[in-house]
Design a protein around this motif. Structure first.
Motif, mmCIF file in Angstrom:
data_model
loop_
_atom_site.group_PDB
_atom_site.id
_atom_site.type_symbol
_atom_site.label_atom_id
_atom_site.label_comp_id
_atom_site.label_asym_id
_atom_site.label_seq_id
_atom_site.Cartn_x
_atom_site.Cartn_y
_atom_site.Cartn_z
ATOM 1 N N ALA A 15 0.865 -1.381 0.110
ATOM 2 C CA ALA A 15 0.079 0.006 -0.101
ATOM 3 C C ALA A 15 0.696 1.159 0.210
ATOM 4 O O ALA A 15 1.975 1.220 0.349
ATOM 5 C CB ALA A 15 -1.037 0.149 1.190
ATOM 6 N N ALA A 44 -3.735 -7.573 -2.139
ATOM 7 C CA ALA A 44 -4.222 -6.422 -2.859
ATOM 8 C C ALA A 44 -2.759 -5.434 -3.140
ATOM 9 O O ALA A 44 -2.076 -5.419 -2.027
ATOM 10 C CB ALA A 44 -5.061 -5.566 -2.081
ATOM 11 N N VAL A 56 -2.494 -1.336 -2.956
ATOM 12 C CA VAL A 56 -3.573 -0.184 -2.394
ATOM 13 C C VAL A 56 -2.707 1.170 -2.752
ATOM 14 O O VAL A 56 -1.860 1.471 -2.106
ATOM 15 C CB VAL A 56 -4.179 -0.382 -1.034
ATOM 16 C CG1 VAL A 56 -4.898 0.959 -0.953
ATOM 17 C CG2 VAL A 56 -4.577 -1.906 -0.789
ATOM 18 N N ARG A 92 -6.184 -1.598 -6.190
ATOM 19 C CA ARG A 92 -7.011 -0.757 -5.798
ATOM 20 C C ARG A 92 -6.621 0.623 -5.751
ATOM 21 O O ARG A 92 -5.683 1.043 -5.107
ATOM 22 C CB ARG A 92 -7.658 -1.159 -4.519
ATOM 23 C CG ARG A 92 -8.210 -2.816 -4.294
ATOM 24 C CD ARG A 92 -8.879 -2.994 -2.886
ATOM 25 N NE ARG A 92 -9.977 -2.098 -2.616
ATOM 26 C CZ ARG A 92 -10.661 -2.125 -1.571
ATOM 27 N NH1 ARG A 92 -10.490 -3.252 -0.842
ATOM 28 N NH2 ARG A 92 -11.609 -1.479 -1.214
ATOM 29 N N THR A 93 -7.087 1.381 -6.596
ATOM 30 C CA THR A 93 -6.709 2.931 -6.692
ATOM 31 C C THR A 93 -7.727 3.661 -6.043
ATOM 32 O O THR A 93 -8.683 3.267 -5.522
ATOM 33 C CB THR A 93 -6.635 3.144 -8.226
ATOM 34 O OG1 THR A 93 -7.830 3.230 -8.768
ATOM 35 C CG2 THR A 93 -5.684 2.411 -9.008
ATOM 36 N N SER A 114 -7.244 4.606 -2.872
ATOM 37 C CA SER A 114 -7.564 3.866 -1.729
ATOM 38 C C SER A 114 -6.489 4.000 -0.762
ATOM 39 O O SER A 114 -5.327 4.123 -1.529
ATOM 40 C CB SER A 114 -7.958 2.526 -1.792
ATOM 41 O OG SER A 114 -9.336 2.445 -2.863
ATOM 42 N N VAL A 167 -9.192 -0.886 4.522
ATOM 43 C CA VAL A 167 -8.784 -0.079 3.273
ATOM 44 C C VAL A 167 -9.947 0.702 3.168
ATOM 45 O O VAL A 167 -11.125 0.223 2.895
ATOM 46 C CB VAL A 167 -8.402 -1.006 1.839
ATOM 47 C CG1 VAL A 167 -8.271 -0.280 0.870
ATOM 48 C CG2 VAL A 167 -7.206 -1.885 2.381
ATOM 49 N N ARG A 177 -11.793 4.032 0.670
ATOM 50 C CA ARG A 177 -11.719 4.880 -0.470
ATOM 51 C C ARG A 177 -11.323 6.261 -0.075
ATOM 52 O O ARG A 177 -11.538 6.653 0.958
ATOM 53 C CB ARG A 177 -12.972 4.744 -1.172
ATOM 54 C CG ARG A 177 -13.343 3.593 -1.612
ATOM 55 C CD ARG A 177 -12.831 3.380 -3.327
ATOM 56 N NE ARG A 177 -13.097 4.258 -4.276
ATOM 57 C CZ ARG A 177 -12.442 4.580 -5.419
ATOM 58 N NH1 ARG A 177 -11.495 3.557 -5.469
ATOM 59 N NH2 ARG A 177 -12.947 5.244 -6.123
#
Length: 497
Positions: A173, A195, A197, A237-238, A240, A256, A258
């Motif tokens: 992330a 993920a 992130v 996951r953008t 985020s 996580v 948004r």
């Protein structure tokens, strides 16, 4: 008591940092008949990007952990074939003029794996090339001090140099182009990456088609990493961010959320992902302590950090001091190599009084390549610049300065109740940034929180520090004794006639 500083011969050039930029600058200058000393804190050349396992680990294919390994292998071959004096395990703590108003420099270093060796070292040279690289920018969030939370670059270093994983199930992330590369390395090494992130998006790149078209290798690198993530079913996951880490004595899961365009968490969007490690980083920050200690001018980059202000041939505002690589703004390993080559050429032209070296076709080609990649670096910095709303992740109990255990609440109190308007004032009121890392981990966060005060300005340029790394007092004492011995006694005044 340590011995006196060890002096060797005086060199034409001393290069600090044996990453891509430093290696390229050192070998190019040596091939142009300069005497060169190359100092680096690590035990092996390559810097952060070309980290590779220690020989004792018995790795048979270290190149499998890297892309563009052939470029490093060529630099290493040129280093071995050159007359460069390579000094590994040397932690440079300051650079000073040998004497006022001279063009001679003294580089002071301590030795040992952690700078705790018994022998202070002094290297003298006519010119200095700073290739000190960068370190990771960290933005805190609740739970980021739990075991199992590591820097994104740190996770990659564990794989490359230690052949170990930070965990079995690792969320990656933060923000920046390093994240897909880290996730691809972890997945290839056997970790499960549920993920990646990314706090920003990638549409910012699309607004600059010229920069993309003239840096095809960057698109190719992204495609390689993307293919690896697809093959290992890693979800991207953008817009985020990880806004909280859960666990008792170690990471057990992350939340996580948004983000809006200012990086503020959107209420009600938090989703929990189970994991046993988190690799997190929000880009890189140029490492400038030695440069600012010399008084080199800096400039503000598109992501809010400071980088050195360099001329067309990589020279800083201080005559006789050049820089290459991430010190001039984060741009990647290829840019670092080109800048190192150009700096080596320019230094040889100056010291050997051969201006044709920087007026010729090779220099012009290097400048064009440098400028093209610098343009892409500016697009990259703007695309991943931290949004002003990220501090909404923090509750008052979150530690911001880990070394001194200063919470977000105490910093906010210093701003709201005591009128702090900049990171320096916050430091004086709370001790944030006074710990072992000297603000490398918390400096960005402290400056941003201080900036929330009414009337606050952008963080100032990095402070000038007399010590770039921790140095034992007995080492400084040995240096003072040597200086006293070398200073000629004052001449007694002649008696009057």
């Amino acid at each position: 008591m340590p011995s006196s500083p060890s002096d060797g011969p005086e060199y034409d050039l001393v290069v600090i940092g044996a990453g891509a930029a430093g290696l390229a600058g050192a070998v190019n200058a040596a091939e142009l008949d300069l005497s060169v000393a190359l100092l680096d804190a690590a035990a092996q050349p390559g810097g952060q990007f070309y980290r590779h396992p220690a020989p004792a680990l018995g790795a048979t294919r270290p190149e499998a952990l890297h892309h563009d390994w052939s470029a490093f292998a060529e630099l290493r071959r040129r280093l071995v074939d050159s007359d460069v004096t390579y000094l590994a395990g040397h932690h440079v703590w300051t650079v000073v003029r040998a004497e006022p108003s001279t063009d001679r420099w003294e580089v002071h270093a301590v030795t040992g794996a952690d700078g705790n060796g018994e022998r202070p070292v002094r290297v003298r040279a006519r010119a200095v090339l700073l290739a000190t690289g960068a370190y990771e920018r960290q933005l805190p969030f609740p739970g980021w001090t739990l075991p199992g939370v590591v820097g994104a670059g740190g996770a990659q270093a564990m794989v490359k140099s230690g052949l170990v994983l930070p965990g079995r199930r690792v969320v990656v992330a933060g923000s920046g182009p390093l994240l897909p590369a880290v996730a691809a390395s972890l997945a290839t090494a056997g970790a499960r990456v549920p993920a990646v992130v990314e706090a920003s998006g990638y549409l910012g790149y699309a607004r600059h088609p010229r920069a993309l078209a003239t840096n095809v290798h960057k698109t190719a690198e992204a495609a390689v990493h993307g293919a690896t993530l697809l093959r290992h079913r890693v979800r991207l996951r953008t817009r985020s961010a990880v806004t909280q880490v859960h666990g008792d004595d170690r990471v057990a899961a992350v939340t996580v959320s948004r983000l809006d365009r200012d990086w503020r968490p959107v209420p009600g969007t938090g989703r929990r992902i189970a994991c046993d490690a988190l690799a997190v980083g929000h880009g890189l920050v140029p490492q400038l302590e030695l440069a600012t200690g010399l008084g080199c001018a800096t400039r503000r980059t598109q992501d809010g950090s400071c980088a050195l202000d360099l001329d067309a041939d990589q020279q800083t505002s201080v005559l006789g001091v050049w820089a290459a690589g991430e010190t001039g703004g984060v741009g990647g390993v290829r840019l670092a190599r080109v800048e190192g080559e150009l700096a080596g050429l320019a230094i040889a032209a100056r010291l050997r009084e051969r201006p044709a070296l920087t007026a010729g076709g090779r220099a012009r080609t290097l400048r064009r390549r440098r400028d093209r990649m610098r343009a892409f670096a500016a697009v990259m910095a703007a695309a991943h610049a931290p949004g002003p709303g990220w501090s909404r992740w923090l509750d008052d109990a979150t530690d911001v300065c880990r070394c001194e255990e200063v919470t977000a609440g105490r910093i906010r109190e210093a701003v709201a109740d005591y009128g702090a308007r900049d990171a320096r004032t916050v430091k004086l009121l709370t001790r944030a940034g006074m710990g072992w890392c000297q603000g490398r981990m918390c400096g960005t966060a402290v400056a941003c929180l201080a900036g929330e005060g009414q009337g606050a300005q952008l963080p100032p340029s990095p402070e000038r520090r007399p010590l770039a790394v921790p140095v034992r007092l007995e080492m400084l004492g040995a240096l003072a004794e040597t200086a006293a011995r070398e200073t000629p006694p004052a001449k007694a005044p002649e008696p009057p006639p």
